[in-house]
Write an enzyme that holds these catalytic residues in place. Structure first.
Site, PDB file in Angstrom:
ATOM      1  N   THR B 153       0.829  -1.216   0.000  1.00 53.85           N
ATOM      2  CA  THR B 153       0.000   0.000   0.000  1.00 53.85           C
ATOM      3  C   THR B 153       0.863   1.265   0.000  1.00 53.85           C
ATOM      4  O   THR B 153       1.896   1.320   0.656  1.00 53.85           O
ATOM      5  CB  THR B 153      -0.900  -0.023   1.253  1.00 53.85           C
ATOM      6  OG1 THR B 153      -1.704  -1.197   1.194  1.00 53.85           O
ATOM      7  CG2 THR B 153      -1.791   1.196   1.323  1.00 53.85           C
ATOM      8  N   GLY B 192       2.902  -2.812   8.658  1.00 55.55           N
ATOM      9  CA  GLY B 192       3.229  -3.014  10.066  1.00 55.55           C
ATOM     10  C   GLY B 192       4.705  -3.343  10.236  1.00 55.55           C
ATOM     11  O   GLY B 192       5.268  -4.095   9.452  1.00 55.55           O
ATOM     12  N   GLU B 435      -7.386  -5.371   4.292  1.00 56.81           N
ATOM     13  CA  GLU B 435      -7.575  -6.618   3.529  1.00 56.81           C
ATOM     14  C   GLU B 435      -8.843  -6.562   2.673  1.00 56.81           C
ATOM     15  O   GLU B 435      -9.559  -7.559   2.551  1.00 56.81           O
ATOM     16  CB  GLU B 435      -7.600  -7.827   4.464  1.00 56.81           C
ATOM     17  CG  GLU B 435      -6.356  -8.007   5.310  1.00 56.81           C
ATOM     18  CD  GLU B 435      -5.100  -8.226   4.478  1.00 56.81           C
ATOM     19  OE1 GLU B 435      -5.216  -8.642   3.306  1.00 56.81           O
ATOM     20  OE2 GLU B 435      -4.002  -7.954   4.986  1.00 56.81           O
TER      21      GLU B 435
END
Lengths: 665, 665
Positions: B153, B192, B435
């Protein structure tokens, strides 16, 4: 945030497309150009003071640091309000008006630890103290020589205030009350500023004298030493810990162990205890209703404000954000062009206006009824009470849902603190619980509605329920106008009340006592009150806009918003409409087409509409929502403020990560 | 939290009332007594390690301290997982199974900065790397000598991954790729652990070679020096700042300025670039679908888990909390006895089971289809994809709403961090976005449904949409059983799909291109997919319970839960049922009566049901939800842990408050 950066071209284009004057609408919302100017001057006065800016964005601070920063700013804010007062530009007595909703939360985004001093402590002394007591306390409080809060709710007692456990027992020998917390659940819990900020409080306790309990009464109690701020003997005090939001408000707990306070600490405007312990009661206790109703009236306005902020952020962002090619090979589409996105945002824009008009209306009614109360006329109090209950409940619930819808409509970036949507949700959702939990309030409205249903003789004097008399007899074939929707909603609301009433009666007939029957019917009662409230908001919105004097360009847009709100509510309640107002599937399909037409009609004005709310960037405090639309630059800049980013390598690498990574070599 | 404290008497009474064995249900949910025992052993192994406990509750820490504590714990957790592996008790390869949902969030309540290493980094290398590449990287990654993340992303690109901007341009002279971020929106944003934790990442970038773009490809890229952890030249990296939740996950940003990586960094299982720059494509790119589907399958389980936690907390609290006298003079009522409260909680209890069975079912289907894929059979992939999309969407949306309903049902105390409901909401609501954003996913399901509607020849091989062929012809007079509700829902779902399809066609007939027609019908398409999903969940729940082999006592309760879930969904969709399945107002009233009967039936078993979820107190981490029900003691104890309460007077009194209070004397 600099105005030097240039305007995002998509936003600029949106503004050129707008068919009405945003400024005209801003003036309408503020109540005239003069009020807009006053508001802007106040905003400038507070928001351009460099002392009131964050040094580090507060989300990066520890809980303790957040509190310390909140106290620093709260003192500065009070100073500035006092300065305004000296200059004759409003002051402490319209503290809420000056700082409520927008401005206050722009400076202290997570709550002000001293707010209750002006919002609850002083008003309670004025409302419940004798002239002597007012003389003793008001000047000191006004000058902030003492800071107070209002301690009612206990760890085990919220909704049911008659169940409060704290005791104030009169000791005739010393002419004192003795305060005690007989159990852990008796500890005061929640009052804002109670933890470490206030040194006084109005404490609500069960009054005992001459061996008898006379129910709950307010006492003014010193909590901390005025010089050292140390808790006084017998006072067990602290803060209650972290919360979903409002971590600047320093909510506290408070327990008493044989704390002695003079007899004169009882606020005695309504009820007295004489030196010999005799309890003297006054009949005017209904008047204390006033504050509670006032706060709920104000919350309707606050609900509108939070929703306005969020929908401004999400709408501007949706004009800037581009994602996916609608047609292969074309540039990516502004997400505002996706009909599902419009469906998330535009009804919420309309809702802001609906709530704003409802808030204006209930404010006027509140003032009327208050004047009547002064002359002893109580007739309109039950209707006002029932109406504020349902308006508070519907507006806070829908505002919370709307804020969350806006946040989710911003995708991942809406999850970031820098969007300001998470914090806004934290503040708005709290309103669903405080000042009367929403389900409890809906049941109070339902109680009024059932009473009105059972005895319809006086309905003509009660504008909010007058429709109950005629609604069921209305013929309602489909018409594409808001009057039709109002009729249909009224018929539905009356039918829901009728049905709930018949179910209560049925249960009583089958042998349940009235309390059981009420409880067992309560799902339908809550639904009935909710439908009544929505019906009322649609009708108020429609009637208010009809009376508004504006340019034809603006009228067209306002009419579209009224329609959109009405159609959205009708579709939301379509299950009831089909059941109770004889709508057909075709009618619902017509409503759906009408909805889709309205989304298309509003699309070119979406940005213009949220611009009309006229939030300064500092008030929105959102990387996604700023006026210039430089979304990505602002997100990136916000990330740079993280203290973690001040060092390329965090110390935890050497402490933990490196030893671990090397351990399996 | 000590087991020494005695059990709350109301909770004890609730447990005595329970008509079935909680333990039997626990075993059923775990998949047998053996699996329950394994789970409990794992929980003991992690949760009783004093090193993994919070020193100070993390909500009181600064953002930076939270991160440092998260790294400390994450390393310890990995160490312990490696230890399990050595002992043959599972390990890294079932990392998610060991720590997913319950256990992981009990240790690191706000997210683990290293999770993506096992959940995304290693699986991507396995799935997309050649054997050589696996040989080079897997062992190092497995031993945690390197820590990776997955960077796809970008700041400006989420849903539409073909629009990613990061470039990897092949330089034939040096046989290297050159990575660049051509704009700010090209910066990686969100991964993350990317901020300060990982030193490697799989980076997804547009591959250019011989002057041509070949679309997005995965590259393995070193980000930081292995000794010093300093970012390598050309790597611009940091964390993205605070979020609504998951502040321990260290989500990061990443920009490239002429970063050179060897040709072998391209993960080449599917597509290759030869040394001379020739691009060689493999046809099996559908296989990369797998991971995406897998994650969504897991999310259905996670949604169930979050809801289970929240409804456990709220149900136990509601048994302990007493408020208001239902009848004057009686003791205050357990709030669990208010029907409105039951209506908030019990349908959510039923939903936990419905989602659990849906999760089990989709997991089995996923494994079947995966095995088929290995043999080259792709037939069931579209249906699996459409089903995971709608299940992910409905389960995460309803779980988020359910968690929030539970939180609000706990009143003010639900707003406290110590309830653990705010943090749970922060985690569960994120799932609505990541997701695959829920609205986007529903539209993907809708696309499948419309296709199936238009070409019904193959439906018999597709169990989830088979009903489309016959549903419209079903006669559905009211019957009080779940089969009837399923038929009615199927008829409604088929009608919604039919209607949306006809509206698309109508719009095309009127001259809109298919993309416009799709967009303009998208509100109804989303609704149709949503109804399809709910229909499917009801049916799976009903069929699964029917097949379950349990004692009659438990069967009765499971049947009630199936009914409650089915009735709740039917009432929620009553507007559609009236329109499309010819239900009458009387039928809806019968559903309402059925609902009210079910709430009464479930009331004595409410606590027993949530007990069966068998959460350890450390997993619930809630003052309101602990097994012993000592709600107030725990709330009070939690408040004592606030660092603000360590001192009677905070320093801000002397710094700001006292000078301010004295300034107007």
């Amino acid at each position: 945030m600099g105005s030097s950066q240039k305007l995002n071209s998509d936003l600029a284009k949106e503004r050129r497309k707008c068919t009405f004057s945003s400024l005209e609408l801003t003036h309408l919302l503020d109540g005239g150009p003069r009020k807009t100017a006053d508001r802007k001057a106040r905003e400038k006065f507070f928001l351009e003071d460099p002392e009131l800016r964050d040094r580090v964005p507060s989300e990066y601070l520890s809980h303790k640091e957040k509190y310390e920063e909140a106290i620093r700013k709260a003192c500065l804010i009070f100073k500035k309000v006092q300065q305004l007062q000296e200059e004759g530009k409003g002051g402490m007595d319209n503290f809420r008006e000056i700082l409520g909703g927008q401005l206050g939360s722009a400076i202290l985004g997570d709550g002000n630890p001293l707010t209750l001093h002006f919002v609850m402590f002083i008003p309670t002394i004025i409302g419940q103290g004798t002239f002597e007591q007012q003389g003793e306390w008001i000047q000191k409080a006004w000058n902030c020589n003492i800071i107070g809060t209002y301690a009612q709710t206990e760890l085990g007692h919220g909704t049911f205030i008659r169940g409060l456990e704290t005791t104030a027992t009169y000791d005739v020998k010393s002419e004192e009350f003795i305060l005690n917390s007989p159990s852990l659940t008796a500890y005061k819990w929640w009052p804002g500023g109670l933890g470490h900020s206030a040194n006084y409080a109005v404490v609500v306790a069960q009054l005992y004298t001459q061996g008898q309990c006379h129910g709950i009464h307010p006492f003014i109690v010193q909590l901390r030493d005025q010089e050292t701020h140390n808790p006084l003997p017998g006072i067990k005090i602290g803060e209650i810990g972290c919360k979903l939001g409002m971590n600047g408000t320093n909510n506290g707990y408070l327990g008493f162990e044989n704390v002695r306070i003079p007899r004169s600490s009882l606020l005695m405007k309504n009820n007295k205890v004489l030196p010999d312990g005799t309890y003297v009661s006054s009949p005017s206790s209904k008047l204390t209703y006033g504050t509670m109703i006032f706060v709920r009236v104000v919350l309707v306005q606050d609900a509108a404000t939070y929703l306005k902020k969020s929908v401004t952020i999400a709408t501007r962002y949706s004009a800037v954000r581009r994602q996916c090619e609608m047609k292969p090979g074309e540039p990516e589409t502004q997400i505002l062009d996706y009909v599902t996105q419009q469906h998330k945002l535009f009804p919420n824009i309309a809702t802001c206006f609906a709530f704003q008009y409802a808030a204006n209306w209930i404010w006027d009614v509140y003032n009327d009824v208050s004047s009547q109360l002064e002359t002893g006329k109580l007739d309109n109090l039950p209707e006002l009470h029932a109406t504020t209950c349902v308006l508070k409940s519907v507006s806070t619930a829908d505002a919370a849902l709307g804020v969350e819808t806006c946040r989710l409509a911003c995708g991942g970036h809406g999850y970031m603190t820098a969007s300001n949507l998470p914090s806004t949700y934290g503040l708005v959702t709290a309103m669903c619980t405080y000042e009367g939990e929403n389900t409890v309030l809906l049941l109070q409205t339902a109680r009024f509605l059932i009473k009105m249903w059972q005895n319809q003789t006086n309905l003509s004097n009660l504008p909010t329920v007058r429709y109950l008399r005629t609604a069921l007899d209305q013929k309602t074939p489909f018409q594409k106008n808001v009057e039709w929707i109002i009729l249909v909603l009224q018929k539905t609301s009356a039918s829901k009340i009728q049905l709930a009433n018949s179910h209560i009666n049925e249960r009583i007939r089958k042998g349940q006592c009235s309390e059981e029957a009420w409880n067992n019917t309560s799902i339908e009662l809550v639904e009935a009150a909710d439908v009544h409230g929505r019906t009322f908001i649609v009708e108020r919105f429609y009637e208010s806009v009809k009376k508004t004097n504006v340019t034809p360009e603006l009228r067209l847009v306002l009419d579209q918003l009224v329609q959109l709100y009405a159609v959205t509510q009708a579709l939301k309640l379509s299950g009831y409409l089909l059941r109770f107002a004889e709508l057909s599937g075709k009618d619902i399909e017509s409503l759906q087409i009408w909805l889709e037409e309205l989304l298309i009609a509003i699309r070119p004005n979406a940005v213009g509409l949220v611009d009309s709310f006229d939030f300064r960037d500092e008030v929105l405090a959102s990387a996604l929502g700023a006026y210039d639309g430089n979304v990505y630059e602002r997100l990136f800049k916000a990330a740079q403020q993280s203290p973690l980013n001040a060092e390329p390598v965090n110390n935890s690498f050497n402490l933990y990560l490196k030893p671990f990574m090397k351990s399996n070599l």
